[in-house]
Design an enzyme around this catalytic site. Structure first.
Site, PDB file in Angstrom:
ATOM      1  N   CYS A  25      -6.464  -1.112  -5.104  1.00 15.50           N
ATOM      2  CA  CYS A  25      -7.074  -2.179  -4.194  1.00 15.50           C
ATOM      3  C   CYS A  25      -6.191  -2.245  -3.227  1.00 15.50           C
ATOM      4  CB  CYS A  25      -6.905  -3.457  -4.599  1.00 15.50           C
ATOM      5  SG  CYS A  25      -7.085  -5.225  -4.570  1.00 15.50           S
ATOM      6  N   HIS A  82      -2.626  -2.032  -4.582  1.00 10.27           N
ATOM      7  CA  HIS A  82      -3.435  -2.066  -3.988  1.00 10.27           C
ATOM      8  C   HIS A  82      -2.864  -1.201  -3.575  1.00 10.27           C
ATOM      9  CE1 HIS A  82      -5.112  -6.239  -3.058  1.00 10.27           C
ATOM     10  NE2 HIS A  82      -3.531  -6.502  -2.678  1.00 10.27           N
TER      11      HIS A  82
END
Length: 454
Positions: free
Chosen positions: A340, A297
């Site tokens: 992400c 992420h």
């Protein structure tokens, strides 16, 4: 993990002895750090680590089968894994199928062939190069080999001292090493006629030429391919399903391209930085290149660890400038970033409302790129837009990149051109009503062409 798979690992573990565990750890050295392996005292702990590295799993048993085959536990292979000696011998004839390197197979075979008296002679002859404390009476030959590797007395492409030691009393084993080296030279020899300079991947463009200098790609391995792959987050809602498939695809491609490929799973923010810094401090003098993939992420200019702590990407890339990493000065450094987001407040989170095979949203990558020579950064998307990852097949960008590399590297297309092809392919996809536009930023001064082993 399924109950059946856990039961299988438990039963296999219970049947293994101390020496067999040492052998399994030795065979796993290409996939698990030495320090991690040294702390393992039980086969179950080893299997846990191999699962974390995605080397074994409920649907991925080949490496476990190969390990049992290599240590001659055909009984466990047959009783618990439904395989046989004959089946494994057939499987291992398939090029690229074996996960245990020829080098580790060679050393293990030598260790098996040495008598107790031979081992004592080896230890005696190593008392200068190695500390006496590392050559105790109860130290196995595999432990001695490990110490020789740590002290760089032997390595995959330099077994001279081991040959000199064995020549005096086990000339037959010295010949085994000669045969291994001969096979290795033959396998990786390159004939220029196989790699013409004028190549086009498009029939209508036959005769088009490649212009410009090419980075040297002469060593084996060519360099490290470091993969940082964050899958399981402390906040389980942020888990990145599908990223394991990306890791497997990258490992497959870069092992084929003769890179020393290592994957680190589920790192916290600080550990991401520490791991990248560790590789920047390695000696790359006998390497041609450095490649780093980061799957996690992120938010603008940053990558998140599994603890949601952020790391500035410029800080990671800058570890490989000529000042910070002199042994890579003038050599290409490649960073591929699949960042992400996946936060519940993200407006596009509705894409993953159905968890069976649908796409998830991956975050915008950083735009602040250090202006350094010989660096190429491929990012999954341009600033302020999302990129996508299938929960079942992996990310659109990484899977496309790996497929294009397998297709175009044998045709000697340079990496920047391959990434342009990836951009075109990804940009033209209709991803459940969404679009994605990857981005390339490069300060490469030459063409980066990965040589394919013949």
């Amino acid at each position: 993990m399924s109950t059946e798979f856990r039961k299988l690992l438990f039963e296999v573990s219970e049947a293994l002895g101390t020496e067999e565990l040492s052998a399994l750890k030795f065979f796993s050295l290409d996939y698990v750090a030495k320090g991690t392996l040294e702390a393992i005292r039980d086969p179950k702990a080893l299997f846990e680590v191999l699962q974390e590295r995605c080397m074994i799993g409920a649907g991925n048993l080949f490496f476990l089968k190969e390990l049992l085959y290599r240590i001659h536990r055909i009984d466990l292979l047959t009783a618990h894994l439904g395989s046989s000696r004959e089946e494994m011998e057939r499987e291992l004839q398939v090029p690229g199928r074996a996960q245990v390197s020829d080098y580790r197979q060679l050393l293990y075979g030598i260790a098996e062939d040495l008598t107790s008296e031979n081992v004592q002679k080896v230890k005696f002859l190593l008392q200068g190069p190695l500390q006496k404390s590392k050559l105790q009476e109860n130290a196995s030959m595999l432990q001695v080999f490990l110490e020789m590797e740590i002290n760089e007395i032997i390595k995959e492409d330099n077994l001279t001292m081991l040959k000199d030691i064995l020549q005096g009393f086990r000339a037959d084993l010295k010949k085994k090493i000669d045969a291994y080296e001969g096979k290795k030279r033959e396998k990786y020899s390159r004939e220029e006629v196989r790699y013409p300079v004028s190549v086009s991947v498009y029939p209508e463009e036959q005769g088009a030429k490649q212009y410009g200098e090419i980075y040297k790609m002469e060593n084996n391995p060519h360099g490290y391919c470091l993969i940082i792959n964050n899958h399981i987050f402390k906040n389980r809602r942020h888990n990145r399903e599908g990223t394991l498939q990306d890791g497997e695809a990258v490992k497959r491609v870069f092992k084929w391209l003769q890179f020393e490929t290592v994957e680190y799973m589920d790192l916290e923010g600080k550990k991401i930085y520490d791991t990248v810094e560790e590789y920047s401090k390695k000696d790359h003098r006998n390497m041609d290149c450095f490649v780093c993939f980061i799957f996690s992420h992120g938010e603008k200019d940053k990558i998140k660890g599994v603890d949601d702590e952020c790391v500035n990407i410029e800080a990671l890339v800058s570890r490989f400038t000529g000042t910070n990493c002199p042994s890579l000065a003038g050599k290409p450094k490649v960073f591929i970033i699949q960042a992400c987001q996946g936060s519940e407040h993200h407006p596009s989170v509705a894409v993953e409302s159905d968890s069976s095979g649908h796409l998830e949203v991956d975050a915008r990558p950083p735009t602040s790129i250090p202006d350094r020579a010989d660096i190429l950064i491929g990012m999954a998307t341009v600033e302020d837009y999302f990129c996508y990852r299938s929960r079942s097949t992996g990310s659109v960008y990484i899977q496309s990149l790996c497929e294009k590399m397998e297709l175009l590297c044998p045709q000697r297309m340079d990496l920047a051109s391959i990434l342009t092809e990836v951009n075109r392919e990804v940009a033209t996809k209709d991803i459940e009503g969404f679009k994605q536009m990857p981005k390339i930023t490069s300060t490469l001064l030459k063409l980066l062409i990965f040589e394919v082993p013949q």
